[in-house]
Design a protein around this motif. Structure first.
Motif, PDB file in Angstrom:
ATOM      1  N   VAL A  97      47.056  50.886  53.567  1.00 32.40           N
ATOM      2  CA  VAL A  97      48.458  51.187  53.251  1.00 32.40           C
ATOM      3  C   VAL A  97      49.282  49.911  53.407  1.00 32.40           C
ATOM      4  CG1 VAL A  97      48.343  53.630  53.795  1.00 32.40           C
ATOM      5  CG2 VAL A  97      48.793  51.986  55.626  1.00 32.40           C
ATOM      6  N   TYR A  98      48.673  48.811  53.171  1.00 30.93           N
ATOM      7  CA  TYR A  98      49.275  47.489  53.325  1.00 30.93           C
ATOM      8  C   TYR A  98      50.579  47.350  52.544  1.00 30.93           C
ATOM      9  CZ  TYR A  98      49.736  42.554  51.887  1.00 30.93           C
ATOM     10  OH  TYR A  98      50.205  41.315  51.575  1.00 30.93           O
ATOM     11  N   ASP A  99      51.558  46.735  53.186  1.00 30.05           N
ATOM     12  CA  ASP A  99      52.816  46.329  52.549  1.00 30.05           C
ATOM     13  C   ASP A  99      53.567  47.516  51.929  1.00 30.05           C
ATOM     14  OD1 ASP A  99      54.866  44.738  51.768  1.00 30.05           O
ATOM     15  OD2 ASP A  99      53.823  43.838  50.056  1.00 30.05           O
ATOM     16  N   ASN A 100      53.929  48.484  52.778  1.00 26.69           N
ATOM     17  CA  ASN A 100      54.800  49.585  52.395  1.00 26.69           C
ATOM     18  C   ASN A 100      55.965  49.638  53.384  1.00 26.69           C
ATOM     19  OD1 ASN A 100      53.772  51.396  50.040  1.00 26.69           O
ATOM     20  ND2 ASN A 100      51.904  50.902  51.168  1.00 26.69           N
ATOM     21  N   LYS A 101      56.607  50.759  53.466  1.00 24.74           N
ATOM     22  CA  LYS A 101      57.722  50.938  54.389  1.00 24.74           C
ATOM     23  C   LYS A 101      57.471  52.115  55.323  1.00 24.74           C
ATOM     24  CE  LYS A 101      61.133  49.067  51.140  1.00 24.74           C
ATOM     25  NZ  LYS A 101      62.411  49.289  50.410  1.00 24.74           N
ATOM     26  N   LEU A 102      56.228  52.228  55.750  1.00 27.48           N
ATOM     27  CA  LEU A 102      55.837  53.324  56.613  1.00 27.48           C
ATOM     28  C   LEU A 102      56.348  53.107  58.038  1.00 27.48           C
ATOM     29  CD1 LEU A 102      52.173  53.778  55.332  1.00 27.48           C
ATOM     30  CD2 LEU A 102      54.173  55.143  54.739  1.00 27.48           C
ATOM     31  N   THR A 103      56.707  54.171  58.676  1.00 27.10           N
ATOM     32  CA  THR A 103      57.256  54.123  60.031  1.00 27.10           C
ATOM     33  C   THR A 103      56.443  55.036  60.952  1.00 27.10           C
ATOM     34  OG1 THR A 103      58.813  55.900  59.490  1.00 27.10           O
ATOM     35  CG2 THR A 103      59.575  53.637  59.171  1.00 27.10           C
ATOM     36  N   GLY A 104      56.925  55.155  62.200  1.00 28.28           N
ATOM     37  CA  GLY A 104      56.218  55.983  63.168  1.00 28.28           C
ATOM     38  C   GLY A 104      55.077  55.215  63.802  1.00 28.28           C
ATOM     39  N   SER A 105      54.151  55.937  64.349  1.00 24.05           N
ATOM     40  CA  SER A 105      53.017  55.325  65.037  1.00 24.05           C
ATOM     41  C   SER A 105      51.743  55.501  64.228  1.00 24.05           C
ATOM     42  CB  SER A 105      52.842  55.943  66.422  1.00 24.05           C
ATOM     43  OG  SER A 105      52.591  57.335  66.311  1.00 24.05           O
ATOM     44  N   LEU A 160      40.273  49.020  58.062  1.00 27.39           N
ATOM     45  CA  LEU A 160      41.528  49.752  58.204  1.00 27.39           C
ATOM     46  C   LEU A 160      42.655  48.739  58.129  1.00 27.39           C
ATOM     47  CD1 LEU A 160      40.657  52.189  61.159  1.00 27.39           C
ATOM     48  CD2 LEU A 160      40.698  52.699  58.700  1.00 27.39           C
ATOM     49  N   ASP A 161      43.558  48.949  57.176  1.00 26.83           N
ATOM     50  CA  ASP A 161      44.649  47.991  56.967  1.00 26.83           C
ATOM     51  C   ASP A 161      45.984  48.727  57.063  1.00 26.83           C
ATOM     52  OD1 ASP A 161      46.328  45.947  56.310  1.00 26.83           O
ATOM     53  OD2 ASP A 161      45.278  45.384  54.466  1.00 26.83           O
ATOM     54  N   PHE A 162      46.670  48.556  58.234  1.00 24.19           N
ATOM     55  CA  PHE A 162      48.003  49.128  58.457  1.00 24.19           C
ATOM     56  C   PHE A 162      49.075  48.037  58.467  1.00 24.19           C
ATOM     57  CE2 PHE A 162      44.887  51.649  60.945  1.00 24.19           C
ATOM     58  CZ  PHE A 162      44.973  52.841  60.234  1.00 24.19           C
ATOM     59  N   SER A 163      48.774  46.871  57.971  1.00 21.94           N
ATOM     60  CA  SER A 163      49.656  45.711  58.127  1.00 21.94           C
ATOM     61  C   SER A 163      50.876  45.785  57.215  1.00 21.94           C
ATOM     62  CB  SER A 163      48.868  44.425  57.842  1.00 21.94           C
ATOM     63  OG  SER A 163      48.385  44.420  56.507  1.00 21.94           O
ATOM     64  N   HIS A 164      51.887  44.975  57.559  1.00 26.33           N
ATOM     65  CA  HIS A 164      53.103  44.807  56.768  1.00 26.33           C
ATOM     66  C   HIS A 164      53.821  46.137  56.528  1.00 26.33           C
ATOM     67  CE1 HIS A 164      52.680  40.485  55.670  1.00 26.33           C
ATOM     68  NE2 HIS A 164      51.392  40.745  55.875  1.00 26.33           N
ATOM     69  N   CYS A 198      48.796  43.666  61.708  1.00 25.62           N
ATOM     70  CA  CYS A 198      49.801  42.605  61.808  1.00 25.62           C
ATOM     71  C   CYS A 198      51.091  42.981  61.088  1.00 25.62           C
ATOM     72  CB  CYS A 198      49.239  41.304  61.248  1.00 25.62           C
ATOM     73  SG  CYS A 198      48.692  41.401  59.535  1.00 25.62           S
ATOM     74  N   HIS A 199      52.180  42.258  61.412  1.00 24.50           N
ATOM     75  CA  HIS A 199      53.488  42.408  60.770  1.00 24.50           C
ATOM     76  C   HIS A 199      53.995  43.847  60.876  1.00 24.50           C
ATOM     77  CE1 HIS A 199      53.735  38.353  58.989  1.00 24.50           C
ATOM     78  NE2 HIS A 199      52.415  38.454  58.852  1.00 24.50           N
ATOM     79  N   ASN A 200      54.032  44.339  62.100  1.00 22.95           N
ATOM     80  CA  ASN A 200      54.625  45.632  62.409  1.00 22.95           C
ATOM     81  C   ASN A 200      55.534  45.467  63.627  1.00 22.95           C
ATOM     82  OD1 ASN A 200      53.539  47.900  60.589  1.00 22.95           O
ATOM     83  ND2 ASN A 200      51.643  46.831  61.121  1.00 22.95           N
ATOM     84  N   HIS A 201      55.821  46.567  64.286  1.00 25.91           N
ATOM     85  CA  HIS A 201      56.643  46.538  65.508  1.00 25.91           C
ATOM     86  C   HIS A 201      55.856  47.126  66.671  1.00 25.91           C
ATOM     87  CE1 HIS A 201      59.853  45.425  62.848  1.00 25.91           C
ATOM     88  NE2 HIS A 201      59.901  46.629  62.263  1.00 25.91           N
ATOM     89  N   ASN A 261      48.698  39.608  64.790  1.00 21.02           N
ATOM     90  CA  ASN A 261      49.856  38.711  64.770  1.00 21.02           C
ATOM     91  C   ASN A 261      51.132  39.407  64.303  1.00 21.02           C
ATOM     92  OD1 ASN A 261      48.071  38.415  62.245  1.00 21.02           O
ATOM     93  ND2 ASN A 261      50.036  37.598  61.494  1.00 21.02           N
ATOM     94  N   ASP A 262      52.267  38.790  64.679  1.00 16.64           N
ATOM     95  CA  ASP A 262      53.600  39.221  64.250  1.00 16.64           C
ATOM     96  C   ASP A 262      53.900  40.660  64.665  1.00 16.64           C
ATOM     97  OD1 ASP A 262      54.814  36.950  62.358  1.00 16.64           O
ATOM     98  OD2 ASP A 262      52.657  37.093  61.970  1.00 16.64           O
ATOM     99  N   ASN A 263      53.746  40.904  65.975  1.00 22.40           N
ATOM    100  CA  ASN A 263      54.139  42.164  66.590  1.00 22.40           C
ATOM    101  C   ASN A 263      54.887  41.849  67.884  1.00 22.40           C
ATOM    102  OD1 ASN A 263      53.052  44.700  65.127  1.00 22.40           O
ATOM    103  ND2 ASN A 263      51.278  43.327  65.068  1.00 22.40           N
ATOM    104  N   MET A 264      54.922  42.802  68.769  1.00 20.01           N
ATOM    105  CA  MET A 264      55.552  42.608  70.081  1.00 20.01           C
ATOM    106  C   MET A 264      54.563  42.939  71.185  1.00 20.01           C
ATOM    107  SD  MET A 264      59.401  44.069  69.387  1.00 20.01           S
ATOM    108  CE  MET A 264      58.839  45.657  68.778  1.00 20.01           C
ATOM    109  N   LEU A 265      53.325  42.539  70.995  1.00 23.99           N
ATOM    110  CA  LEU A 265      52.278  42.825  71.959  1.00 23.99           C
ATOM    111  C   LEU A 265      52.436  41.943  73.199  1.00 23.99           C
ATOM    112  CD1 LEU A 265      49.271  43.056  69.463  1.00 23.99           C
ATOM    113  CD2 LEU A 265      50.522  44.951  70.522  1.00 23.99           C
TER     114      LEU A 265
END
Length: 613
Positions: A467-475, A488-492, A517-520, A541-545
């Motif tokens: 689901v790479y590079d969408n505007k999905l939210t939640g956990s 499994l690709d949940f990035s961006h 990567c590239h989430n919150h 990368n590019d999270n708040m871990l």
């Protein structure tokens, strides 16, 4: 070789000489051969007979041969036939000559029957030649010529039956449509809004149209013999020109409405008939109307109702995605394009079909249209292609939402909808595609959350899920347990929360690549990830871990790990020394990339060259 001056011998003389000179006479029928020896032509041996008896028997034998030769050469139909009721049939003379009894089985050609075949007795010099009666000759002629007589009778009966059936069929059609003046007459493509004359279940297999909508325009002149002569002389110039369109709607043949009913069933518009709802068939430029009228007027629809459903559904998909003909007007000659030039969807570019020998039907199994510049939405009719195993619409500009009907394609193995302009959410019905192996939904504008029931249906065959590079939210959902997943690709996206702690060796034993990567995301990197034996790539990368990268806890993982990216987080713990020892330049591992912030790189040579400030 005889000289030309020698007298010409008769055929009768030649045959007689041949029979006298031959030692054996061989009669053949199929594979049965009867050898008749001239040595046994007498009942007693030559030693027991006197010279006079031998001469008498030889003379009698010669007369019998003469009779046989005469019967063979005699033409019973000529004017020179012998008196006394005509000559016997040559084969009957031969049988009598050979001494065969009347009980022998002989077919109509005068040959021994295969079934009751028995060897014939030798020549009998004392056997008389019977002369058949007129009745016997008539019976033999009837037996010989019964086949052509029977065939002629059958041909006459067949012609009479066809003409009678055609007449009854025409009378029946006239009784059913007494007021139809357009049946069999070419008309312009007019799309009726009348209600179907028959309900949907009566849709018959025979759906071939009896009219051609793309032929000449209707007749404009009056019917001969129906108008009276003019009372005044005609004017020099007509007051108005003739019209090229009929003044009223034509009465379409029943097959038209039956096909229309079937198409409405697939498009789900039957329940809106007569309720004032939006019916796509009322709009000439809708994909549904274009697909139906292409099927009826130009295509070659199947006589099987289920095959027709698939053909119509694929046609709607193509007309919707491509936008072909949506600017055409009724009555115009419709332009050909790269797919409707073929009369069946199974012949279109990008469509793959397969024949089912169990059901004797042809099914559409694949639609592959990547990078075609498609700008139309995916219609819901896609759900009526139940044997579809591959749907590839990647790298286009397809707008709209993912129709729920796609999730009913339970035989789907490959779904590629990535790199489009799809919006909306991912339905929980996606778990119905549990047998799929590749599901790519990346690089769209999908929003909402990932369904929490992913992985519920078993068995689950997902190997690549992106689901790479969408505007999905939640956990990222827990308990997915995609045991066959390789990637499994949940990035961006905009995922929040922690990395699921159940991503471990027990639940994801085949996982090779994990992209978050590239989430919150926050929290710590689970130590269970560093115990998965077959992992090769981690993108954190590019999270708040927070915290640090766990120590590698499995020797097999140490040999397989290739890439770790953990920069641009809030990690504070230094990179473990054991991780640095997995450098491909050393003898312990295959790690070629370790990207972290410079503040935690410490003295690790592998990350010093690619650390981030």
């Amino acid at each position: 070789m005889e000289s030309s001056s020698s007298p010409k011998r008769s055929a009768k003389s030649l045959v007689r000489d041949i029979l006298n000179d031959c030692e054996d006479i061989t009669l053949g029928h199929m594979n049965h051969v009867v050898n008749i020896s001239s040595a046994s032509s007498v009942n007693s041996s030559p030693g027991n007979a006197s010279a006079g008896e031998l001469a008498q028997r030889k003379s009698e034998r010669g007369r019998n041969i003469d009779r046989f030769v005469a019967s063979v050469l005699d033409d019973t139909n000529s004017h020179n036939s012998r008196s006394g009721g005509g000559s016997p049939h040559p084969d009957n003379s031969l049988l009598s000559f050979l001494g065969e009894t009347p009980s022998s089985s002989v077919n109509i050609d005068g040959l021994i029957d295969d079934i009751s075949f028995e060897p014939l007795r030798p020549f009998d010099a004392h056997q008389d030649l019977p002369v058949p009666s007129k009745k016997q000759r008539l019976e033999r002629k009837m037996k010989k010529h019964w086949k052509p007589i029977t065939a002629a009778c059958l041909a006459v009966a067949l012609v009479f039956g066809i003409s009678l059936g055609t007449s009854k069929l025409k009378n029946k059609q006239n009784d059913e449509n007494p007021g139809s003046s357009f049946v069999g007459t070419p008309i312009a493509p007019i799309f009726p809004t009348d209600s179907p004359t028959t309900p949907f279940p009566s849709y018959s297999p025979t759906m071939l149209p009896t009219i051609n909508a793309l032929s000449a325009s209707p007749t404009l002149g009056p019917t001969p013999g129906t108008t009276s002569p003019p009372t005044e002389s005609p004017t020099s110039k007509p007051t108005s020109g003739p019209t090229n369109l009929p003044t009223g709607r034509p009465t379409m043949v029943p097959e038209y409405y039956q096909m229309l009913n079937a198409a409405k069933y697939v498009s789900g518009t039957t329940e809106r008939s007569g309720e004032g709802g939006d019916d796509p068939f009322d709009n000439f430029t809708s994909p549904q109307s274009l697909a139906f009228h292409w099927m009826y007027f130009e295509g070659n629809p199947s006589h099987n109702i289920l095959e027709f459903f698939e053909q119509y559904a694929v046609a709607v998909v193509f007309f919707s995605l491509t936008g072909i003909r949506q600017s055409s007007l009724p009555g115009n000659s419709l332009p050909q394009d790269d797919f409707t030039a073929t009369s069946q969807p199974c012949g279109w570019s990008g469509v793959r079909c397969a024949y089912n020998y169990t059901s004797n039907m042809t099914h559409v199994t694949g639609i592959k249209l990547p990078m075609r510049g498609l700008k139309g939405p995916i219609p819901k009719e896609i759900g009526f292609v139940p044997y579809l195993t591959k749907l590839d619409l990647a790298d286009n500009e397809i707008p709209g939402t993912i129709p729920e009907a796609i999730y009913s394609l339970t035989k789907l193995r490959h779904l590629y909808l990535n790199d489009n302009k799809l919006t909306g959410t991912i339905s929980p019905q996606i778990d119905n595609l549990n047998l799929a192996e590749h599901i790519y939904l990346g690089q769209n504008y999908l929003n909402g959350t990932l369904p929490s029931n992913i992985g519920t249906n078993r068995p689950n065959s997902w190997r690549f899920f992106s689901v790479y590079d969408n505007k999905l939210t939640g956990s990222i959902p827990l308990n997915m347990r995609l045991r066959n997943a390789y990637q499994l690709d949940f990035s961006h996206n905009q995922f929040e929360g922690e990395i699921p702690s159940d991503i471990n060796e027990e639940n994801y034993s085949k996982l090779r690549m994990l992209y978050v990567c590239h989430n919150h995301l926050n929290g710590r990197i689970p130590s269970s990830l560093m115990e998965m034996k077959k992992m090769k790539v981690f993108y954190f990368n590019d999270n708040m871990l927070a915290g640090g990268i766990p120590e590698v806890g499995d020797a097999e993982l140490a040999r397989n790990l290739i890439t770790i990216r953990a920069q641009h987080n809030q990690l504070s713990d230094p990179v473990p020394n054991g991780l640095c020892d997995l450098d491909v330049n050393k003898k312990y591992g295959e790690l070629i990339e370790l990207s972290v912030d410079c503040s935690i790189c410490n003295e690790c040579d592998l990350c010093k060259s690619r650390c981030y400030s």
